[in-house]
Design a protein around this motif. Structure first.
Motif, PDB file in Angstrom:
ATOM      1  N   THR A   1     -31.664  43.855 -28.467  1.00  0.00           N
ATOM      2  CA  THR A   1     -32.528  43.080 -27.790  1.00  0.00           C
ATOM      3  C   THR A   1     -33.949  43.534 -27.753  1.00  0.00           C
ATOM      4  O   THR A   1     -34.151  44.850 -27.841  1.00  0.00           O
ATOM      5  CB  THR A   1     -32.095  42.651 -26.279  1.00  0.00           C
ATOM      6  N   PRO A   2     -34.994  42.710 -27.343  1.00  0.00           N
ATOM      7  CA  PRO A   2     -36.208  43.540 -26.960  1.00  0.00           C
ATOM      8  C   PRO A   2     -36.295  44.251 -25.930  1.00  0.00           C
ATOM      9  O   PRO A   2     -36.946  45.371 -25.765  1.00  0.00           O
ATOM     10  CB  PRO A   2     -37.128  42.246 -26.708  1.00  0.00           C
ATOM     11  N   ALA A   3     -35.263  44.085 -24.823  1.00  0.00           N
ATOM     12  CA  ALA A   3     -35.118  44.925 -23.599  1.00  0.00           C
ATOM     13  C   ALA A   3     -34.580  46.478 -24.264  1.00  0.00           C
ATOM     14  O   ALA A   3     -34.998  47.403 -23.590  1.00  0.00           O
ATOM     15  CB  ALA A   3     -34.501  44.108 -22.638  1.00  0.00           C
ATOM     16  N   HIS A   4     -33.497  46.355 -24.984  1.00  0.00           N
ATOM     17  CA  HIS A   4     -33.286  47.579 -25.565  1.00  0.00           C
ATOM     18  C   HIS A   4     -34.336  48.277 -26.326  1.00  0.00           C
ATOM     19  O   HIS A   4     -34.527  49.615 -26.005  1.00  0.00           O
ATOM     20  CB  HIS A   4     -32.174  47.060 -26.696  1.00  0.00           C
ATOM     21  N   VAL A   5     -35.290  47.704 -26.850  1.00  0.00           N
ATOM     22  CA  VAL A   5     -36.216  48.220 -27.560  1.00  0.00           C
ATOM     23  C   VAL A   5     -37.255  49.128 -26.476  1.00  0.00           C
ATOM     24  O   VAL A   5     -37.407  50.144 -26.416  1.00  0.00           O
ATOM     25  CB  VAL A   5     -37.023  47.352 -28.417  1.00  0.00           C
ATOM     26  N   ASP A   6     -37.461  48.433 -25.394  1.00  0.00           N
ATOM     27  CA  ASP A   6     -38.282  48.910 -24.243  1.00  0.00           C
ATOM     28  C   ASP A   6     -37.517  50.326 -23.816  1.00  0.00           C
ATOM     29  O   ASP A   6     -38.259  51.143 -23.680  1.00  0.00           O
ATOM     30  CB  ASP A   6     -38.377  48.044 -23.081  1.00  0.00           C
ATOM     31  N   ARG A   7     -36.309  50.014 -23.474  1.00  0.00           N
ATOM     32  CA  ARG A   7     -35.650  51.352 -22.968  1.00  0.00           C
ATOM     33  C   ARG A   7     -35.370  52.533 -23.935  1.00  0.00           C
ATOM     34  O   ARG A   7     -35.633  53.603 -23.079  1.00  0.00           O
ATOM     35  CB  ARG A   7     -34.103  50.901 -22.697  1.00  0.00           C
ATOM     36  N   VAL A   8     -35.008  52.246 -25.243  1.00  0.00           N
ATOM     37  CA  VAL A   8     -35.157  53.418 -25.992  1.00  0.00           C
ATOM     38  C   VAL A   8     -36.472  54.082 -26.203  1.00  0.00           C
ATOM     39  O   VAL A   8     -36.588  55.275 -26.379  1.00  0.00           O
ATOM     40  CB  VAL A   8     -34.423  53.208 -27.610  1.00  0.00           C
ATOM     41  N   VAL A   9     -37.586  53.198 -26.221  1.00  0.00           N
ATOM     42  CA  VAL A   9     -38.886  53.937 -26.669  1.00  0.00           C
ATOM     43  C   VAL A   9     -39.221  54.500 -25.245  1.00  0.00           C
ATOM     44  O   VAL A   9     -39.959  55.520 -25.339  1.00  0.00           O
ATOM     45  CB  VAL A   9     -39.822  52.705 -26.706  1.00  0.00           C
ATOM     46  N   ASP A  10     -38.960  54.191 -24.002  1.00  0.00           N
ATOM     47  CA  ASP A  10     -39.108  54.722 -22.907  1.00  0.00           C
ATOM     48  C   ASP A  10     -38.223  56.122 -23.002  1.00  0.00           C
ATOM     49  O   ASP A  10     -38.877  57.121 -22.235  1.00  0.00           O
ATOM     50  CB  ASP A  10     -38.742  54.043 -21.599  1.00  0.00           C
ATOM     51  N   GLN A  11     -37.304  56.154 -23.610  1.00  0.00           N
ATOM     52  CA  GLN A  11     -36.539  57.583 -23.734  1.00  0.00           C
ATOM     53  C   GLN A  11     -36.905  58.383 -24.829  1.00  0.00           C
ATOM     54  O   GLN A  11     -36.650  59.505 -25.086  1.00  0.00           O
ATOM     55  CB  GLN A  11     -35.175  57.334 -23.801  1.00  0.00           C
ATOM     56  N   GLY A  12     -38.046  57.833 -25.478  1.00  0.00           N
ATOM     57  CA  GLY A  12     -38.626  59.047 -26.534  1.00  0.00           C
ATOM     58  C   GLY A  12     -38.384  58.323 -27.915  1.00  0.00           C
ATOM     59  O   GLY A  12     -38.554  59.123 -29.013  1.00  0.00           O
ATOM     60  N   ALA A  13     -37.349  57.359 -28.113  1.00  0.00           N
ATOM     61  CA  ALA A  13     -37.097  57.126 -29.555  1.00  0.00           C
ATOM     62  C   ALA A  13     -38.337  56.838 -30.472  1.00  0.00           C
ATOM     63  O   ALA A  13     -39.089  56.142 -30.240  1.00  0.00           O
ATOM     64  CB  ALA A  13     -36.138  55.818 -29.568  1.00  0.00           C
ATOM     65  N   ARG A  14     -38.261  57.413 -31.609  1.00  0.00           N
ATOM     66  CA  ARG A  14     -39.211  57.483 -32.676  1.00  0.00           C
ATOM     67  C   ARG A  14     -38.791  56.428 -33.750  1.00  0.00           C
ATOM     68  O   ARG A  14     -39.785  56.126 -34.633  1.00  0.00           O
ATOM     69  CB  ARG A  14     -39.361  58.599 -33.445  1.00  0.00           C
ATOM     70  N   PHE A  15     -37.810  55.817 -33.800  1.00  0.00           N
ATOM     71  CA  PHE A  15     -37.525  54.683 -34.524  1.00  0.00           C
ATOM     72  C   PHE A  15     -36.550  53.844 -33.933  1.00  0.00           C
ATOM     73  O   PHE A  15     -35.485  54.346 -33.165  1.00  0.00           O
ATOM     74  CB  PHE A  15     -37.144  55.089 -36.235  1.00  0.00           C
ATOM     75  N   VAL A  16     -36.337  52.685 -34.508  1.00  0.00           N
ATOM     76  CA  VAL A  16     -35.115  51.686 -33.994  1.00  0.00           C
ATOM     77  C   VAL A  16     -34.285  51.163 -34.885  1.00  0.00           C
ATOM     78  O   VAL A  16     -35.029  50.543 -36.124  1.00  0.00           O
ATOM     79  CB  VAL A  16     -35.933  50.352 -33.253  1.00  0.00           C
ATOM     80  N   VAL A  17     -33.264  51.208 -34.936  1.00  0.00           N
ATOM     81  CA  VAL A  17     -32.234  50.911 -36.017  1.00  0.00           C
ATOM     82  C   VAL A  17     -31.283  49.590 -35.544  1.00  0.00           C
ATOM     83  O   VAL A  17     -30.826  49.765 -34.286  1.00  0.00           O
ATOM     84  CB  VAL A  17     -31.177  51.781 -36.515  1.00  0.00           C
ATOM     85  N   CYS A  18     -30.919  48.551 -36.074  1.00  0.00           N
ATOM     86  CA  CYS A  18     -30.216  47.331 -35.670  1.00  0.00           C
ATOM     87  C   CYS A  18     -29.342  47.047 -36.586  1.00  0.00           C
ATOM     88  O   CYS A  18     -29.412  47.043 -37.763  1.00  0.00           O
ATOM     89  CB  CYS A  18     -31.205  46.190 -35.363  1.00  0.00           C
TER      90      CYS A  18
END
Length: 221
Positions: free
Chosen positions: A79-96
């Motif tokens: 979800t978009p909310a997941h994106v916000d949470r992982v980026v806040d933790q410093g994730a440098r890419f997102v896989v779905c």
């Protein structure tokens, strides 16, 4: 005098130097740092830590802060909310696991590369129209493996694929022999049993073997 911010890395940039991307499921967030150290010792410089367990989110932050030389991404982002949470933790890419336009758009708003899963030509058309240059092909083994990627890639020149699901030491060279496959994704080098046992040496050994196999496959293609 004005300064220009460096351009955000693309998915292509991220995979160019990391032909093997481990898919990690952690029961304990504190395992993230020694795991990352073991992967780096084996020559692997990128990792996908999934949100499949409660430990995943904290593990992303721990690994990213402790090991800046490791490119830490988030997996199983839904979800978009997941994106916000992982980026806040410093994730440098997102896989779905699949392709969901609002998730890709949120990644774009936050300047974080997105690697959504695709399985069909229709999903590939959506990916192209969202401006993506790399997609995850999942579950690769069940969808037909390298032959399926070769066939699907023909109408989409320039699009690259990260196969995931069913990739193993026995077949990874077949995937990497395709021009449109810059990297593979797998979990054999980060078997949860090895992580639970703290067998970092075996994880490093499997990582080194995977990197060596990838290098040989790329050189032969």
């Amino acid at each position: 005098m004005t300064t220009t911010e460096p351009a955000a890395p693309t998915s292509t940039d991220l995979l160019a130097g990391c032909p093997v991307v481990p898919v990690v499921v952690l029961d304990r967030a504190e395992d993230a740092v020694p795991l990352g150290e073991a992967l780096l010792a084996g020559g692997i410089t990128g990792i996908e830590i999934t949100l499949r367990t409660a430990a995943g989110l904290a593990a992303i932050g721990l690994a990213g802060r402790a090991l800046p030389e490791l490119t830490v991404g988030a997996g199983s982002v839904l979800t978009p909310a997941h994106v916000d949470r992982v980026v806040d933790q410093g994730a440098r890419f997102v896989v779905c696991p699949g392709l969901f336009t609002p998730v890709v758009q949120r990644c774009g708003e936050l300047s974080v590369p997105a690697l959504p899963g695709v399985a069909t030509a229709s999903e590939l058309m959506t990916a192209v129209n969202l401006g993506l240059d790399v997609v995850k092909f999942f579950p690769a083994g069940l969808l037909g493996g390298p032959a399926a990627i070769k066939a699907l890639s023909a109408p989409f020149p320039g699009l690259q694929f990260l196969p995931s699901g069913g990739v193993s030491p026995a077949n990874m060279a077949d995937y990497l022999g395709l021009d449109c496959v810059p990297a593979v994704s797998g979990s054999w080098m980060v078997d949860p049993a090895l992580i639970r046992a703290g067998d970092w040496a075996e994880i490093t050994r499997r990582s080194r073997a995977a990197v060596d196999t990838a290098a040989a496959a790329v050189a032969a293609s």
